[in-house]
Design a protein around this motif. Sequence first.
Motif: not given
Lengths: 75, 207
Positions: A54-60
């Motif tokens: 989820t954090a990776a998707v938000i950053v992306l």
Amino acid sequence: MISTVGYWALMGAHQGWSQDRIPRHAIDEVTGLVHVTYENRFLPGIDLLFGGCTAAVIVLLSAFFLQRRQKYETR
Amino acid sequence: MIIRLLITSLFIVAGSAKLTAAPVAFDFKDPKGVNAIQFHLDSLLEPISGTAGGVAGQVSFDPKNPGATRGSITVAAKSLVVPNAMMNEHLLSTNWLAADSNPEIIFQLAELTEIRTKDNETTAQAKGSLTLKGVTRPISILVKLTHLPDALGKRMNKPELKGDLLVIRGEFTIVRADYGIQPGKNEDKVSPEVKLTLGIVGSASRS
């Protein structure tokens, strides 16, 4: 995201909640009672996998929208 | 005549010895730290399993008269452990066990019924009361008591120690709502029923 999935898979791909202590079973010789002790070790679970992804998707997504905004501002 | 009198006297003495055999007090505070009660309940992602190791209490048991067994077992509420630290915090919190204000879980034995003894093993229904989160309710648990005479020294690796062991095993289920633990709440995420497995040993030293 790759790091999160890789770390989770490398640590055993545990499909339950993350654990901070791992139960170990031993048998008391004289009584035959099963005895549980805990080994203090972290085992990543689905919650860490989900949180990391989820954090990776938000950053992306943030990076994507920031880039678009910068492109728009430079025109 | 004299022989008959002698035999009768012997029978009377033997009978009296059986009647006056006293129950022995077994202490369930285990110096080896093996005593624990395991709990298990289903939840959304995976079953929650944990142990409660802070077991103490005393049970008086006479292998010749198991029906006279009496005693109580206490468990320190804060000794309940699950593998996830955050889940553990919630478990002991006010919303669940309220371990700060209800530090002890107590099983008080009133009587053993339906007793069946074979060799050193006795199975029975242990009737009494369970106090959990400040709520006391009657309960009946099928238990197996195993009396191990002269086994204390061997268990403690100290042959000079003389004494007996009493192992109590049992399994039972409670409904958490009966004890005011989130009644009617989160039943889709955490099972309303909790299965408990008892495996504890008490020692009676003969010094």
